[in-house]
Design an enzyme around this catalytic site. Structure first.
Site, PDB file in Angstrom:
ATOM      1  N   ASN A 136      11.360  -6.366   5.190  1.00 27.82           N
ATOM      2  CA  ASN A 136      10.204  -5.796   5.886  1.00 27.82           C
ATOM      3  C   ASN A 136      10.520  -4.350   6.241  1.00 27.82           C
ATOM      4  OD1 ASN A 136       7.703  -5.734   7.393  1.00 27.82           O
ATOM      5  ND2 ASN A 136       8.916  -5.886   9.264  1.00 27.82           N
TER       6      ASN A 136
ATOM      7  N   LEU B 213       0.508  -7.842   8.100  1.00 26.99           N
ATOM      8  CA  LEU B 213       0.354  -8.021   9.538  1.00 26.99           C
ATOM      9  C   LEU B 213       0.305  -9.468  10.009  1.00 26.99           C
ATOM     10  CD1 LEU B 213      -2.050  -5.030  10.277  1.00 26.99           C
ATOM     11  CD2 LEU B 213       0.445  -5.121  10.214  1.00 26.99           C
TER      12      LEU B 213
ATOM     13  N   HIS C 277       9.563  -1.449   9.076  1.00 26.80           N
ATOM     14  CA  HIS C 277       8.927  -1.270  10.391  1.00 26.80           C
ATOM     15  C   HIS C 277       8.978   0.220  10.737  1.00 26.80           C
ATOM     16  CE1 HIS C 277       7.419  -2.581  14.246  1.00 26.80           C
ATOM     17  NE2 HIS C 277       8.165  -1.629  14.765  1.00 26.80           N
TER      18      HIS C 277
ATOM     19  N   ASP D   9      10.647  -8.945  13.618  1.00 23.36           N
ATOM     20  CA  ASP D   9      11.342  -7.659  13.776  1.00 23.36           C
ATOM     21  C   ASP D   9      12.798  -7.804  14.206  1.00 23.36           C
ATOM     22  OD1 ASP D   9       9.040  -6.320  13.065  1.00 23.36           O
ATOM     23  OD2 ASP D   9       8.399  -5.967  15.125  1.00 23.36           O
TER      24      ASP D   9
ATOM     25  N   GLY E 258      -1.714   0.297   1.661  1.00 23.56           N
ATOM     26  CA  GLY E 258      -0.873   0.033   0.490  1.00 23.56           C
ATOM     27  C   GLY E 258      -0.180   1.249  -0.090  1.00 23.56           C
ATOM     28  N   SER E 259       0.026   2.291   0.727  1.00 25.20           N
ATOM     29  CA  SER E 259       0.730   3.453   0.169  1.00 25.20           C
ATOM     30  C   SER E 259       2.172   3.085  -0.175  1.00 25.20           C
ATOM     31  CB  SER E 259       0.683   4.649   1.125  1.00 25.20           C
ATOM     32  OG  SER E 259       1.412   4.389   2.290  1.00 25.20           O
ATOM     33  N   ASN E 260       2.781   2.250   0.645  1.00 21.11           N
ATOM     34  CA  ASN E 260       4.143   1.799   0.309  1.00 21.11           C
ATOM     35  C   ASN E 260       4.138   0.924  -0.934  1.00 21.11           C
ATOM     36  OD1 ASN E 260       6.349   2.601   2.328  1.00 21.11           O
ATOM     37  ND2 ASN E 260       4.596   2.131   3.632  1.00 21.11           N
TER      38      ASN E 260
END
Ligand code: GAR
Length: 190
Positions: A103, A86, A105, A146, A12-14
């Site tokens: 998202n 995920l 990536h 993606d 969860g750093s983002n």
């Protein structure tokens, strides 16, 4: 006020960086909910420490359209951010948040995307392939993993001596630097 939900599975750093960004600016948008599929995800503690509500939803619950949409309605969610989430997002959610779900990536898509390509797996594959650069991709979420419209990419060199950990550090820096601002820009136009 635009309301954002962040879906995240792990560290969860983002998520924390995004929460901080919107809490410290007057952007007419705020993160009101963190959704995780893991009870032990560090992102849950991070959310709590910033006073952001969180919910844990299992893989099965995620497929329950009524339950998920009712949660989104309860928090009046306008925009969803996947930050290290995920699980496959169900198509009803993708359709409802068409061009309102982003998202991130950790590679320069279309390189190193697709099934099994997440987190450290991506960095290991980048080093193993002898790439001379890698980067981040921020894209809208579509039904094909993606493959949604790309909004932003930033790259960084990969040196021959770089380990997957070195690459991870460089990617982390790019993510911290760019992701919140790209979300803010996307929010303005939705
Ligand atoms: C991030 O590097 C993100 O790009 C990646 O997971 C990490 C989550 O880190 N996402 C994917 O690999 C998606 N395919 P965080 O939990 O510390 O934000």
């Amino acid at each position: 006020m635009k309301k954002i939900a962040i879906f995240a599975s792990g560290n969860g750093s983002n998520a924390e960086n995004i929460i901080r960004y919107f809490q410290s600016r007057n952007l007419n948008a705020e993160v009101v909910l963190v959704v995780s599929n893991r009870t032990d995800a560090r992102v849950l503690q991070r959310a709590a420490s910033f006073g952001v509500h969180s919910r844990v939803i299992t893989r099965e619950m995620l497929r329950d359209q009524k339950a998920v949409m009712s949660l989104m309605r309860q928090y009046e969610i306008d925009f969803i951010v996947l930050a290290g989430f995920l699980l496959m997002v169900p198509s009803f959610l993708v359709a409802h948040y068409n061009h309102r779900m982003l998202n991130i990536h950790p590679s320069l898509l279309p390189k190193f995307g697709g099934k099994g390509m997440y987190g450290d797996n991506v960095h290991k594959a980048v080093v193993a392939a002898g790439e001379t650069e890698t980067g981040i991709t921020i894209h809208f979420v579509s039904e094909q993993y993606d493959e949604g419209d790309i909004l932003f990419q930033a790259s960084t060199p990969v040196e021959t001596a770089d380990t997957p950990e070195d690459v991870a550090r460089k990617i982390h820096e790019l993510e911290q630097l760019h992701f919140p601002r790209v979300i803010a820009d996307a929010l303005l136009s939705c």
